[in-house]
Write an enzyme that holds these catalytic residues in place. Structure first.
Site, PDB file in Angstrom:
ATOM      1  N   GLY A  19      32.075  37.131  48.802  1.00 23.50           N
ATOM      2  CA  GLY A  19      31.451  37.530  47.549  1.00 23.50           C
ATOM      3  C   GLY A  19      31.052  36.339  46.698  1.00 23.50           C
ATOM      4  N   LEU A  70      37.971  36.489  44.038  1.00 21.08           N
ATOM      5  CA  LEU A  70      36.589  36.046  44.252  1.00 21.08           C
ATOM      6  C   LEU A  70      36.417  34.531  44.227  1.00 21.08           C
ATOM      7  CD1 LEU A  70      34.539  38.748  42.322  1.00 21.08           C
ATOM      8  CD2 LEU A  70      34.549  38.372  44.776  1.00 21.08           C
ATOM      9  N   CYS A 111      34.076  44.913  40.747  1.00 22.98           N
ATOM     10  CA  CYS A 111      34.547  43.896  39.805  1.00 22.98           C
ATOM     11  C   CYS A 111      34.662  44.490  38.416  1.00 22.98           C
ATOM     12  CB  CYS A 111      33.602  42.712  39.693  1.00 22.98           C
ATOM     13  SG  CYS A 111      32.503  42.562  41.047  1.00 22.98           S
ATOM     14  N   GLY A 160      36.753  50.094  56.677  1.00 24.98           N
ATOM     15  CA  GLY A 160      38.058  50.436  56.112  1.00 24.98           C
ATOM     16  C   GLY A 160      39.041  50.611  57.241  1.00 24.98           C
TER      17      GLY A 160
END
Lengths: 305, 251
Positions: A48, A75, A131, A244
């Site tokens: 990210g 992050l 976020c 996932g």
């Protein structure tokens, strides 16, 4: 044995196979290169990115849980400019398909990053909306459909790259959020991001993670992720990358059958770096054994009475 | 790389410390002093456990670890003949060129469970090392004979039940005052390493420390295991675990 067409199309981008690696688990493709290079994958999703470089949270940032793990990395990343100047050229040099994941504090951050990525060779932009929105007291962008629609629409105004919104599972109705992203103009969806979890050290009576809570990933979340892919598929026709807790070919098949067009592999690589490659090979074998000419035929093939 | 390694030897120390000798020719051929292995445990434990390599002998790797939680408990139940799934060799390892090129002896200082990665240093600098080994008490003393085969050993325990009474820092200070060492290599609990690092600085001797941090991927991608250094944040799993002591920001 006839060759199976393993390609899938996500928002106009052709992936050579339906397996991508997930943001945060493979850096920028260099560390796992002793096992295989990122061009073997359908796509690599890089760590990210934020506008400015970030150091992330203080340690302890990772903890194991039953069939899973928690992370509160925060992050840490070198910033979008370093990605454009240094990391993207390496990945394109080896022929990888690249998904850039972007994370912002404000909607303006997302727009500036999307704009900066437009003139680059990045194939897809993945929007991390898990976020905290600093202008809204730190509540995640991705928990409110109105914000999700707005953020997607604003990002779309600032780039011609395909925009894929990565959904947070920490919501009451994931289909509602998916529809909001679609209304905002999303070209594709990826789900799920991590679930929120914690662990406590019973000797010290303190949280194990310095950040107290973190994101849960790994096989433990798979039934939740699968259910959400199924729900989102019923709500929208957009391309979906499902992720996932996928660790092997059977897991990947479940997600494709439920409605995903491609799958993401992340945490599994920590246990077995070859997991994505084994899944690619396994899917091809499954398709051949089941008389499928194209792997895409498998998507949304769930039989529901 | 991933290798399936058979357990050739298994031994217990002090009731809860396990020693394995593993046959792992591919990893052993590349392994360097101070590197470690990432061991896969049982199905429910998705994270590999990082365990230092104590000794590299031909095709074989010796490791020692304390039984601390579910993962190490699982490993402790494996028997000779069982095969382990191991990833490695991981990390940067100790830098021995300077010590090897010096006429002076080096000092390895180990505290408790930190002693194991230091053994290989003494094998690569045979009888050119003093080994300062510090434990909590006599009941925790182990592995001394291994060190004695390649180095001069000095022992200390916190309660004085074996060797000199005192901390690792006390023992190291005593040794630094008597001998002019080329370099110090340290591994142990963080406060112990910080104390020895400060002593090395005081005596003007270069010092390398082997850090530890909670890990997940073990290859440098997840960024879970960072530590702060004078050159910025570094990954203990990949940029380390060995760092120059004056690079580390001791908190």
């Amino acid at each position: 044995m006839k060759t199976v067409d393993m390609t899938v199309d996500i928002a106009g981008v052709t992936l050579k196979n339906p397996v991508v690696t997930v943001s945060g688990t493979c850096g920028f493709g260099r560390e796992y290169s002793e096992y295989y290079t990122a061009d073997r994958l359908g796509a690599i999703t890089v760590k990210g990115l934020t506008l400015e470089p970030r150091e992330g949270n203080p340690t302890v940032r990772v903890a194991e849980t039953p069939s899973g793990m928690l992370n509160s990395i925060g992050l840490q990343n070198p910033g979008v400019d370093a990605y454009i100047k240094r990391e993207l050229p390496y990945l394109k040099g080896i022929g990888a398909t690249v998904i850039a994941n972007i994370a912002g504090n404000t909607i303006a951050d997302y727009c500036r990053m999307a704009s900066a990525l437009t003139e680059t060779q990045t194939d897809l932009i993945e929007v991390n909306i898990s976020c905290p929105n600093v202008k809204c007291g730190g509540v995640a962008f991705g928990t409110d459909p109105v914000t999700v629609e707005k953020i997607t629409a604003e990002i779309k105004k600032n780039t011609s790259k395909p925009v894929m919104v990565k959904l947070s599972p920490n919501v009451t109705d994931i289909a509602e959020i998916a529809k909001a992203a679609e209304s905002g103009g999303a070209d594709a969806l990826s789900l799920i991001n991590t679930l929120l979890g914690m662990r406590i050290d019973v000797k010290t009576r303190k949280p194990v993670l310095r950040n107290k809570v973190g994101g849960l990933s790994g096989p433990a979340v798979r039934p939740v992720a699968l259910r959400m892919v199924w729900q989102v598929r019923k709500a929208t026709g957009l391309p979906i990358i499902g992720m996932g807790g996928i660790a092997g070919v059977e897991d990947a098949l479940e997600f494709l059958i439920a409605g995903a067009n491609a799958v993401g592999v992340g945490t599994a690589m920590f246990t077995n770096p070859y997991a994505p490659i084994e899944i690619i090979d396994g899917l091809e074998r499954y398709a051949a054994e089941n008389g499928l000419e194209r792997i895409r035929e498998l998507s949304s093939s769930l039989i529901e009475e | 790389m991933i290798e399936y390694a058979q357990i050739l030897e298994k031994e217990f120390f002090c009731g809860n410390i396990v020693k394995f000798v593993l046959r792992a020719p591919r990893i052993a051929s590349e392994a360097k002093c101070g590197q470690y292995l990432m061991l896969r445990c049982s199905g429910e434990q998705i994270l590999r456990r990082p365990i230092s390599i104590a000794r590299i002998t031909g095709d074989d790797l010796m490791i020692c670890f304390e039984i601390r939680g579910a993962g190490t408990l699982f490993l402790s139940h494996r028997e000779e003949g069982d095969v382990l799934d191991i990833m490695g060799p991981s990390g940067n390892g100790f830098s021995l060129e300077s010590a090897k090129g010096s006429l002076k002896k080096s000092l390895v200082a180990g505290g408790g469970l930190g002693i194991y990665p230091l053994l290989q240093i003494t094998k690569e600098l045979p009888f050119r090392c003093d080994a300062a080994l510090s434990f909590r008490s006599a009941a925790r003393v182990n592995f001394v004979a291994e060190f004695e085969r390649s180095s001069r050993v000095f022992l200390s325990t916190d309660d004085g039940s074996a060797g000199r009474r005192g901390s690792a820092g006390d023992l190291v200070r005593e040794l630094l005052e008597k001998e002019d060492y080329a370099e110090v290599f340290v591994c142990g609990p963080k406060p112990m390493m910080r104390a020895v690092a400060r002593l090395a600085e005081e005596f003007g001797i270069p010092c390398q420390v082997s850090l530890e941090e909670h890990m997940a991927c073990g290859v440098g991608t997840c960024l879970g295991c960072v530590c702060k250094t004078e050159s910025g944040q570094r990954r203990v799993c990949k940029d380390g675990p060995v760092f120059r002591s004056n690079e580390v920001k001791w908190e």
